[in-house]
Design an enzyme around this catalytic site. Structure first.
Site, PDB file in Angstrom:
ATOM      1  N   GLU A 131      12.073  31.614  -2.108  1.00  0.00           N
ATOM      2  CA  GLU A 131      12.977  32.745  -1.873  1.00  0.00           C
ATOM      3  C   GLU A 131      14.176  32.243  -1.052  1.00  0.00           C
ATOM      4  OE1 GLU A 131      11.494  35.809   0.775  1.00  0.00           O
ATOM      5  OE2 GLU A 131      12.768  37.346  -0.134  1.00  0.00           O
ATOM      6  N   LYS A 205      14.750  41.848  -6.249  1.00  0.00           N
ATOM      7  CA  LYS A 205      13.637  42.279  -5.381  1.00  0.00           C
ATOM      8  C   LYS A 205      13.546  43.802  -5.347  1.00  0.00           C
ATOM      9  CE  LYS A 205      11.891  40.919  -0.772  1.00  0.00           C
ATOM     10  NZ  LYS A 205      12.270  40.042   0.384  1.00  0.00           N
ATOM     11  N   CYS A 246       8.590  37.934  -2.634  1.00  0.00           N
ATOM     12  CA  CYS A 246       8.086  38.093  -1.267  1.00  0.00           C
ATOM     13  C   CYS A 246       7.446  39.459  -1.003  1.00  0.00           C
ATOM     14  CB  CYS A 246       9.214  37.786  -0.271  1.00  0.00           C
ATOM     15  SG  CYS A 246       8.571  37.328   1.367  1.00  0.00           S
TER      16      CYS A 246
END
Lengths: 373, 373
Positions: A131, A205, A246
């Site tokens: 990331e 994301k 994440c």
């Protein structure tokens, strides 16, 4: 191989080199309420509803010992789960490049390129990056390091490099994530490149990292970033891959949804921290893999104790039994490990969870896929 | 305490000493399709459907950075999640009695009674027993050791003992499980007794343990047992407790559903084995706790290496951050450990997962609760 895998591909994809698109602007624009009523009537509602006139007999049949036949496990996923497609390749090597990230973007790009090349030299046909690998992880840095991915190579040197190296090395790259600028918004975005260097999918994301553990860590991605609007699953030369970034890993529904869309592997570029990393990073990876009986691969930046945000590291490959196949510590390192998709079918025959689910009691609705029908 | 907990109880329960009943024969008999259509129209469908005439504006609002406001996290649970009720007690001790189980039922009952009494003497206000604690764990034994719980004390000496000891010691007992005979069927059943000795809830294992790992373990509960037909959640003197038995823990949807019904704690009596125990027992307990941000307690029989089915042991209490608070090895042992429900609210404010879910992308439908509305 043929005995293990279904020989028919799901109808959702035209070919294995095409990104799986579940919802298009066109389909969004023609959404009307009526089809959903019909759908819920016939497909997703429990039998007590949809077969209301058979209510009494239904109550009788649910008390038999044959769970799979009685409890509608296929209704535990709405729309019904897609059978996992035959992967183009069963066994291959994956490379997880846990990179040291600096404030020097040009250096980060060159450094990442070198790591990808080394992984490919060691046989990796799929390479996963961390990331935010081209920029420090901070709200101050995101706008400065952001690139306009859609505008092409000059506007996005980070993804231009990934595209070029994927094409030259004939590998698939799940390119970790970088800050993306699109019009007036910023996203935390993962690009997937095929062996021809073409951009196959772009995941923004979905769940922004907004946490506050007083005295330990506070971070609000939503101060600068905008959340993505869609799950991302893509058919590649190395199988069907779901993408999460994440914090996305905390939301078990996303992994369930990817499994129901036929994923072989979920890739989570991620930078867990020193507070939640030790307790949760391995736990969440293993839980997503074991619960959904598929591979999970993660890749973190290397730890920099002097950085504003200190990453936990520990990039890992987990198999479909929840077993750790390869992992590393917090320093810069590249993991080369083997994925064997036949293990998925093995674990699913050992523990036939899909056939044992209780669609009469719970259902996981994939909203966008439902709406796109 | 008052600052942390909502002062209003959910409307589902008349009082905290009443089992939470989400579906009754009466409500089942009046099910009609129409209400569900209305419900899905107004509540569970994504806004792109239910607010179709506002479609364009919806697309605009979802691109703001305020996730909670834009992405309808409250719609990620259908029906919407129930706020966790104020527990009658915040801090208390739980006892997990990992018992050696023999072929002598009378001895098993006396032995369990002694363990419960000792746990209460050490301050436990809630005691959890193992899965199948009055009988060997085998398909041959289940019919022989089964008791008719509904027929009362003479027909069910195991639960009669639990009722009596709960009343005498003024404790709550989640009574592990025993084989239950009801008419011509057998179930794997957990009884919950209140401090007055009354049976508050009865959970019949929903997901039967049918697994086959060649050369390691094969077991087919469905050869003799019938699966339960409903999730079980109960308001007790020590909080709202969801019940799962062993294999039930593998189905993440059940834990999500209990969390959405306001559970403080999920109790899983369970007897994982020597193949899946080492890899999955701790993993699944910690994942259910961390993902749903609540307490998880498990209780196993002690290991008997000479038994037909060898239990892994390792009874454990896990906190709402996924942290192991107390655990044991495989020998007979009683764990006494403290539960502090204020930790749930703390963890949920640290990581506000409930506000960050994407109801526009996925929804977990609690089918029976939906149908009972």
């Amino acid at each position: 191989m043929k005995a293990i895998w279904s020989s028919t591909l799901c109808s959702l994809t035209g070919s294995l080199t095409t990104s799986v698109s579940f919802i298009s602007p066109r389909s969004l624009s023609i959404l009307r309420p009526a089809p959903s009523f019909l759908f819920f009537d016939h497909r997703s509602l429990p039998k007590t509803y949809s077969n209301n006139h058979h209510h009494q007999s239904r109550r009788t049949t649910t008390t038999t010992t044959s769970m799979a036949a009685s409890f509608s496990p296929e209704e535990a996923r709405v729309p019904p789960a897609i059978q996992m497609p035959t992967p183009p390749i069963t066994k291959f090597k994956i490379g997880l490049c846990q990179l040291a990230v600096t404030a020097d973007k040009e250096r980060n790009i060159a450094h990442a390129r070198k790591a990808v090349e080394e992984a490919a030299q060691k046989g990796a046909q799929l390479v996963l990056l961390p990331e935010i690998w081209n920029s420090p992880y901070s709200n101050d840095s995101f706008p400065v390091y952001a690139e306009d991915i859609d505008a092409g190579s000059d506007a996005s040197p980070s993804t231009a490099m990934l595209s070029e190296v994927a094409r030259l090395l004939k590998i698939t790259i799940v390119g970790g994530s970088i800050p993306e600028r699109c019009l007036d918004k910023l996203y935390n975005t993962c690009c997937v490149f095929g062996t021809d260097g073409k951009l196959k999918a772009k995941h923004r994301k979905i769940h922004l990292f907004d946490i506050d553990i007083p005295g330990k860590i506070s971070f609000m991605e939503s101060k600068t970033l905008t959340a993505g609007e869609t799950p991302t699953i893509v058919d590649t030369e190395v199988g069907r891959i779901g993408i999460g970034i994440c914090y996305d890993i905390r939301f078990q529904e996303l992994a369930i949804l990817y499994a129901a869309r036929g994923a072989h592997l979920i890739c989570y570029p991620g930078a867990f921290n020193m507070t939640t990393g030790p307790l949760h990073w391995e736990l969440l990876q293993r839980a997503r893999a074991a619960d959904n009986q598929l591979y999970v691969a993660t890749c973190s930046p290397a730890r920099d104790a002097g950085a504003g945000y200190v990453a936990w590291g520990h990039s890992t490959l987990v198999g479909p039994f929840g077993e750790i196949l390869a992992t590393t510590e917090h320093e810069e390192a590249t993991i080369i490990s083997e994925i064997d998709y036949s293990q998925i079918e093995l674990r699913r025959s050992n523990l036939p969870l899909a056939k044992q689910r209780r669609g009469d009691l719970y259902q996981l609705v994939d909203v966008q896929r439902l709406n796109s029908r």
